[in-house]
Design an enzyme around this catalytic site. Structure first.
Site, PDB file in Angstrom:
ATOM      1  N   TYR A 170       4.215 -15.033 -14.468  1.00 23.18           N
ATOM      2  CA  TYR A 170       3.296 -13.997 -13.979  1.00 23.18           C
ATOM      3  C   TYR A 170       1.852 -14.422 -14.208  1.00 23.18           C
ATOM      4  CZ  TYR A 170       0.820  -9.563 -13.542  1.00 23.18           C
ATOM      5  OH  TYR A 170      -0.065  -8.587 -13.172  1.00 23.18           O
ATOM      6  N   ALA A 225       0.795  -1.230   0.000  1.00 20.57           N
ATOM      7  CA  ALA A 225       0.000   0.000   0.000  1.00 20.57           C
ATOM      8  C   ALA A 225       0.824   1.274   0.000  1.00 20.57           C
ATOM      9  CB  ALA A 225      -0.937  -0.008   1.208  1.00 20.57           C
ATOM     10  N   ASN A 226       2.127   1.188  -0.243  1.00 19.51           N
ATOM     11  CA  ASN A 226       2.943   2.401  -0.205  1.00 19.51           C
ATOM     12  C   ASN A 226       3.060   3.078  -1.563  1.00 19.51           C
ATOM     13  OD1 ASN A 226       4.753  -0.077  -0.537  1.00 19.51           O
ATOM     14  ND2 ASN A 226       6.090   1.555  -1.280  1.00 19.51           N
TER      15      ASN A 226
END
Length: 300
Positions: free
Chosen positions: A172, A23-24
């Protein structure tokens, strides 16, 4: 409610605790910020605490930071223990953090990095936090997938860790497919026990974030040229996650993404995932393998 769902539609979140991984920056920062703006007590679960604190200062409100490195099961267990102690009830877990198109690497526990971070780390975190989630009426687990889950569109059970050969895009895609299969199987298990907690998935479409920083140089160059035409802002990319997390009409097992052409851009709507993602046998097999690899058994 109109079709162009925005953050204005988020109900009041006062009294609710939300944990957002990664969340940064990017999508996670936008998600955390919108939840805090509506009154939620938000925990930024991040690998870099200093960056997390800077993000918390930008967001303001009731925001705290918790160290979490999803590529380390030791870190996941430590973070989950601290979160359980601080928050006997958790209303929302947003499994947002992720890595994309990384060179061949392994986590501290020997897992292929993209699978280990994007899926196995979040699988373990969710299992270790299920008790406080179940204690909160109407709680949700929202896991962020990607349109990339359609790349090769299968779980390589015969070579799950890509030890025989390696494809950045293929690994991925497998990790993002695993995110969806985990969500669907988790929802089925929650429903079977009559839990009030639901599991939902979302994807951001083509969003302009730092996630592509590990892409090969040629792909980054193309992305930079086409970005204004094909991508949307991180704020728009976070809307499907926010809708999955807060819209009262959301049901367990649903999947939200941008409503524009190809699900690349636009306001969030209900979407469908690849046919293979709904394979029940594969979902259950992935769940069993994930429990064995992480050592985390979900409470029944």
């Amino acid at each position: 409610m109109g079709t162009n769902w925005t953050t204005r539609e988020i109900p009041d979140q006062h009294g609710r605790v939300a944990v957002v991984t990664g969340a940064n920056t990017g999508l996670g920062l936008e998600t955390a910020g919108a939840l805090a703006d509506r009154g939620a007590a938000v925990v930024l679960a991040v690998r870099d605490v200093a960056k997390g604190r800077a993000a918390a200062a930008r967001i303001g409100g009731d925001v705290t930071v918790r160290e979490l490195d999803l590529s380390s099961l030791e870190s996941v267990r430590a973070a989950a223990a601290a979160l359980r102690q601080a928050h006997p009830r958790i209303d929302l877990l947003v499994n947002n953090a992720g890595v994309m198109f990384t060179p061949k690497q392994t986590t501290r526990d020997g897992f292929e990095l993209q699978l280990g971070t994007n899926h196995l780390g979040h699988f373990a975190l969710t299992g270790l936090l299920l008790e406080p989630l179940l204690a909160a009426p109407g709680s949700r687990v929202v896991t962020v997938s990607s349109t990339g889950h359609r790349i090769r569109a299968a779980i390589r059970f015969e070579d799950l860790q890509w030890e025989r050969s390696y494809s950045r895009a293929g690994a991925y895609g497998q990790s993002k497919l695993a995110n969806l299969m985990f969500t669907y199987e988790l929802q089925r298990r929650l429903a079977a026990r009559g839990a009030g907690t639901v599991a939902v998935a979302a994807h951001p479409g083509a969003s302009n974030t730092e996630l592509v920083r590990n892409s090969p140089a040629a792909l980054r160059a193309v992305s930079d040229r086409l970005s204004p035409l094909l991508t949307q802002s991180a704020a728009m990319g976070a809307l499907p996650t926010l809708r999955a997390a807060t819209d009262p009409a959301v049901l367990g097992g649903q999947y939200y993404g941008p409503g524009g052409r190809g699900e690349l851009r636009g306001h969030p709507r209900l979407v469908t995932s690849s046919p293979g993602s709904y394979d029940l046998a594969a979902q259950r097999r992935l769940w069993a393998v994930s429990e064995d690899l992480t050592g985390v058994r979900f409470p029944r």
